[in-house]
Design a protein around this motif. Structure first.
Motif, PDB file in Angstrom:
ATOM      1  N   TYR A   1       0.924  -0.957   0.069  1.00 54.61           N
ATOM      2  CA  TYR A   1      -0.118  -0.020  -0.080  1.00 54.61           C
ATOM      3  C   TYR A   1       0.839   1.332  -0.186  1.00 54.61           C
ATOM      4  CZ  TYR A   1      -3.188  -3.516   1.833  1.00 54.61           C
ATOM      5  OH  TYR A   1      -4.179  -4.729   2.014  1.00 54.61           O
ATOM      6  N   LEU A   2       0.690   1.941  -0.977  1.00 56.30           N
ATOM      7  CA  LEU A   2       1.562   3.275  -1.227  1.00 56.30           C
ATOM      8  C   LEU A   2       0.809   4.486  -0.803  1.00 56.30           C
ATOM      9  CD1 LEU A   2       3.484   1.310  -2.991  1.00 56.30           C
ATOM     10  CD2 LEU A   2       3.879   3.469  -4.447  1.00 56.30           C
ATOM     11  N   SER A   3       1.422   5.252   0.142  1.00 56.25           N
ATOM     12  CA  SER A   3       0.726   6.606   0.424  1.00 56.25           C
ATOM     13  C   SER A   3       0.432   7.371  -0.857  1.00 56.25           C
ATOM     14  CB  SER A   3       1.305   7.382   1.471  1.00 56.25           C
ATOM     15  OG  SER A   3       2.573   7.740   1.128  1.00 56.25           O
ATOM     16  N   GLY A   4      -0.218   8.501  -0.811  1.00 59.25           N
ATOM     17  CA  GLY A   4      -0.515   9.194  -1.983  1.00 59.25           C
ATOM     18  C   GLY A   4       0.898  10.112  -2.211  1.00 59.25           C
ATOM     19  N   GLN A   5       1.385   9.782  -3.620  1.00 58.01           N
ATOM     20  CA  GLN A   5       2.563  10.429  -3.910  1.00 58.01           C
ATOM     21  C   GLN A   5       2.442  11.693  -4.815  1.00 58.01           C
ATOM     22  OE1 GLN A   5       5.648   8.928  -3.179  1.00 58.01           O
ATOM     23  NE2 GLN A   5       3.968   8.037  -1.669  1.00 58.01           N
ATOM     24  N   VAL A   6       3.127  12.775  -4.328  1.00 53.29           N
ATOM     25  CA  VAL A   6       3.181  14.084  -4.975  1.00 53.29           C
ATOM     26  C   VAL A   6       4.565  14.396  -5.550  1.00 53.29           C
ATOM     27  CG1 VAL A   6       1.129  14.921  -3.514  1.00 53.29           C
ATOM     28  CG2 VAL A   6       3.483  15.302  -2.763  1.00 53.29           C
ATOM     29  N   ALA A   7       4.735  15.481  -6.144  1.00 55.03           N
ATOM     30  CA  ALA A   7       5.928  15.977  -6.715  1.00 55.03           C
ATOM     31  C   ALA A   7       6.423  16.661  -5.731  1.00 55.03           C
ATOM     32  CB  ALA A   7       5.835  16.595  -8.177  1.00 55.03           C
TER      33      ALA A   7
ATOM     34  N   ASP B   1       8.176   8.181 -11.059  1.00 58.40           N
ATOM     35  CA  ASP B   1       9.564   7.612 -10.639  1.00 58.40           C
ATOM     36  C   ASP B   1       9.500   7.457  -9.170  1.00 58.40           C
ATOM     37  OD1 ASP B   1      12.437   7.340 -10.894  1.00 58.40           O
ATOM     38  OD2 ASP B   1      12.700   8.935  -9.681  1.00 58.40           O
ATOM     39  N   ARG B   2       8.752   7.881  -8.285  1.00 56.11           N
ATOM     40  CA  ARG B   2       8.669   7.674  -6.879  1.00 56.11           C
ATOM     41  C   ARG B   2       7.866   6.532  -6.712  1.00 56.11           C
ATOM     42  NH1 ARG B   2       9.437  12.032  -3.243  1.00 56.11           N
ATOM     43  NH2 ARG B   2       7.441  11.421  -1.993  1.00 56.11           N
ATOM     44  N   ILE B   3       6.725   6.291  -7.517  1.00 54.89           N
ATOM     45  CA  ILE B   3       6.077   5.117  -7.327  1.00 54.89           C
ATOM     46  C   ILE B   3       6.935   3.843  -7.616  1.00 54.89           C
ATOM     47  CG2 ILE B   3       4.192   3.685  -8.546  1.00 54.89           C
ATOM     48  CD1 ILE B   3       2.891   6.504  -8.499  1.00 54.89           C
ATOM     49  N   ASP B   4       7.735   4.030  -8.507  1.00 51.66           N
ATOM     50  CA  ASP B   4       8.704   2.878  -9.209  1.00 51.66           C
ATOM     51  C   ASP B   4       9.583   2.517  -7.965  1.00 51.66           C
ATOM     52  OD1 ASP B   4       7.987   2.111 -11.685  1.00 51.66           O
ATOM     53  OD2 ASP B   4       9.296   3.771 -12.659  1.00 51.66           O
ATOM     54  N   ASN B   5      10.194   3.545  -7.475  1.00 48.40           N
ATOM     55  CA  ASN B   5      11.191   3.218  -6.414  1.00 48.40           C
ATOM     56  C   ASN B   5      10.431   2.611  -4.929  1.00 48.40           C
ATOM     57  OD1 ASN B   5      13.311   4.274  -7.551  1.00 48.40           O
ATOM     58  ND2 ASN B   5      13.074   6.328  -7.042  1.00 48.40           N
ATOM     59  N   LEU B   6       9.437   3.186  -4.757  1.00 49.50           N
ATOM     60  CA  LEU B   6       8.608   2.555  -3.633  1.00 49.50           C
ATOM     61  C   LEU B   6       8.038   0.966  -3.914  1.00 49.50           C
ATOM     62  CD1 LEU B   6       6.516   5.766  -2.295  1.00 49.50           C
ATOM     63  CD2 LEU B   6       8.263   4.234  -1.129  1.00 49.50           C
ATOM     64  N   LEU B   7       7.436   0.814  -5.183  1.00 49.10           N
ATOM     65  CA  LEU B   7       7.218  -0.394  -5.279  1.00 49.10           C
ATOM     66  C   LEU B   7       8.350  -1.309  -5.221  1.00 49.10           C
ATOM     67  CD1 LEU B   7       4.797   0.188  -8.254  1.00 49.10           C
ATOM     68  CD2 LEU B   7       4.094  -0.627  -5.827  1.00 49.10           C
TER      69      LEU B   7
ATOM     70  N   GLU C   1      10.977  -1.164  -3.167  1.00 48.38           N
ATOM     71  CA  GLU C   1      11.260  -1.332  -1.792  1.00 48.38           C
ATOM     72  C   GLU C   1      10.159  -2.335  -1.311  1.00 48.38           C
ATOM     73  OE1 GLU C   1      12.333   1.758   0.922  1.00 48.38           O
ATOM     74  OE2 GLU C   1      12.226   3.351  -0.800  1.00 48.38           O
ATOM     75  N   CYS C   2       9.145  -2.348  -1.884  1.00 43.50           N
ATOM     76  CA  CYS C   2       7.932  -3.415  -1.359  1.00 43.50           C
ATOM     77  C   CYS C   2       8.176  -4.753  -1.963  1.00 43.50           C
ATOM     78  CB  CYS C   2       6.761  -2.854  -2.102  1.00 43.50           C
ATOM     79  SG  CYS C   2       6.050  -1.367  -0.875  1.00 43.50           S
ATOM     80  N   GLY C   3       9.119  -4.891  -2.914  1.00 38.73           N
ATOM     81  CA  GLY C   3       9.209  -6.145  -3.556  1.00 38.73           C
ATOM     82  C   GLY C   3       8.282  -6.411  -4.917  1.00 38.73           C
ATOM     83  N   SER C   4       7.864  -5.317  -5.411  1.00 35.63           N
ATOM     84  CA  SER C   4       7.064  -5.334  -6.455  1.00 35.63           C
ATOM     85  C   SER C   4       7.312  -4.338  -7.566  1.00 35.63           C
ATOM     86  CB  SER C   4       5.461  -4.658  -5.757  1.00 35.63           C
ATOM     87  OG  SER C   4       4.554  -4.850  -6.745  1.00 35.63           O
ATOM     88  N   ASP C   5       6.529  -4.293  -8.484  1.00 31.79           N
ATOM     89  CA  ASP C   5       6.638  -3.213  -9.537  1.00 31.79           C
ATOM     90  C   ASP C   5       5.447  -2.934 -10.007  1.00 31.79           C
ATOM     91  OD1 ASP C   5       6.049  -5.101 -11.883  1.00 31.79           O
ATOM     92  OD2 ASP C   5       7.786  -6.120 -11.289  1.00 31.79           O
ATOM     93  N   ARG C   6       5.607  -1.743 -11.127  1.00 33.17           N
ATOM     94  CA  ARG C   6       4.366  -1.489 -11.837  1.00 33.17           C
ATOM     95  C   ARG C   6       3.562  -2.450 -12.482  1.00 33.17           C
ATOM     96  NH1 ARG C   6       7.550   1.734 -16.400  1.00 33.17           N
ATOM     97  NH2 ARG C   6       8.918   2.392 -14.852  1.00 33.17           N
ATOM     98  N   SER C   7       3.968  -3.374 -13.220  1.00 29.37           N
ATOM     99  CA  SER C   7       3.307  -4.431 -13.446  1.00 29.37           C
ATOM    100  C   SER C   7       2.317  -5.469 -12.601  1.00 29.37           C
ATOM    101  CB  SER C   7       4.065  -5.416 -14.390  1.00 29.37           C
ATOM    102  OG  SER C   7       4.904  -6.548 -13.456  1.00 29.37           O
ATOM    103  N   ARG C   8       2.454  -5.064 -11.315  1.00 33.06           N
ATOM    104  CA  ARG C   8       1.731  -5.964 -10.400  1.00 33.06           C
ATOM    105  C   ARG C   8       0.836  -4.840  -9.520  1.00 33.06           C
ATOM    106  NH1 ARG C   8       3.228 -10.584  -8.928  1.00 33.06           N
ATOM    107  NH2 ARG C   8       3.112 -10.240  -6.675  1.00 33.06           N
ATOM    108  N   MET C   9       0.606  -3.451 -10.007  1.00 27.56           N
ATOM    109  CA  MET C   9      -0.498  -2.826  -9.376  1.00 27.56           C
ATOM    110  C   MET C   9      -1.765  -3.055  -9.691  1.00 27.56           C
ATOM    111  SD  MET C   9       0.908   1.026 -10.533  1.00 27.56           S
ATOM    112  CE  MET C   9       0.510   0.777 -12.174  1.00 27.56           C
TER     113      MET C   9
ATOM    114  N   ILE D   1      -0.750  10.478  -6.512  1.00 29.28           N
ATOM    115  CA  ILE D   1      -1.494   9.056  -7.035  1.00 29.28           C
ATOM    116  C   ILE D   1      -1.122   8.226  -5.806  1.00 29.28           C
ATOM    117  CG2 ILE D   1      -0.907   7.282  -8.422  1.00 29.28           C
ATOM    118  CD1 ILE D   1      -0.018   9.357 -10.595  1.00 29.28           C
ATOM    119  N   ALA D   2      -1.989   7.488  -5.445  1.00 27.79           N
ATOM    120  CA  ALA D   2      -1.996   6.511  -4.500  1.00 27.79           C
ATOM    121  C   ALA D   2      -2.213   5.198  -5.043  1.00 27.79           C
ATOM    122  CB  ALA D   2      -3.134   6.548  -3.295  1.00 27.79           C
ATOM    123  N   VAL D   3      -1.280   3.999  -4.556  1.00 26.47           N
ATOM    124  CA  VAL D   3      -1.323   2.750  -5.202  1.00 26.47           C
ATOM    125  C   VAL D   3      -1.307   1.322  -4.273  1.00 26.47           C
ATOM    126  CG1 VAL D   3       0.301   1.128  -6.653  1.00 26.47           C
ATOM    127  CG2 VAL D   3       0.292   3.658  -7.170  1.00 26.47           C
ATOM    128  N   ILE D   4      -2.178   0.625  -4.710  1.00 20.65           N
ATOM    129  CA  ILE D   4      -1.943  -0.749  -4.082  1.00 20.65           C
ATOM    130  C   ILE D   4      -1.612  -1.812  -4.971  1.00 20.65           C
ATOM    131  CG2 ILE D   4      -3.425  -2.482  -3.036  1.00 20.65           C
ATOM    132  CD1 ILE D   4      -5.582  -0.353  -2.234  1.00 20.65           C
TER     133      ILE D   4
END
Length: 118
Positions: free
Chosen positions: A24-30, A47-53, A55-63, A111-114
């Motif tokens: 679960y990513l918090s809302g990301q802002v610039a 880019d921030r989402i990529d980096n956080l994902l 760190e979670c052991g995930s990536d954008r293909s797993r959103m 942008i917030a991501v699960i």
């Protein structure tokens, strides 16, 4: 009981949490492009989402789910252009876009991501 992993936190919030195979990513802002053009803000946030994902052991293909909060829906076209180029083919998450007042007038979107982790 499954462990909860908290990533890049402070006493108020974590930038991400991982529990039971879900990230679960918090809302990301610039931050660096705060107040800048929508294109720069979107690029930084993705880019921030990529980096956080990562760190979670995930990536954008797993959103699994994405919530986009926009100050002005007139910015939707540049957001979608960058989003479409960034998102891997065949991995579009459920996405909601909402126009709202953001925490600062300098922010054009948040942008917030699960995502699935691991």
């Amino acid at each position: 009981m499954a462990e909860i992993q908290r990533i890049s936190g402070n006493p108020r919030m974590s930038m991400a949490t991982v529990h039971a195979g879900t990230c679960y990513l918090s809302g990301q802002v610039a931050i660096d492009n705060r107040g800048g053009p929508i294109e720069a803000q979107v690029a930084e946030i993705l880019d921030r989402i990529d980096n956080l994902l990562a760190e979670c052991g995930s990536d954008r293909s797993r959103m699994l789910s994405v919530q986009v909060f926009m100050a002005d829906l007139a910015d939707m076209a540049p957001l979608n252009e960058a989003w479409d180029a960034w998102l891997p083919a065949g991995s579009a998450p459920a996405r909601t876009t909402i126009q709202t007042t953001l925490a600062s007038d300098a922010y054009r979107l948040e942008i917030a991501v699960i995502a699935a982790a691991g």
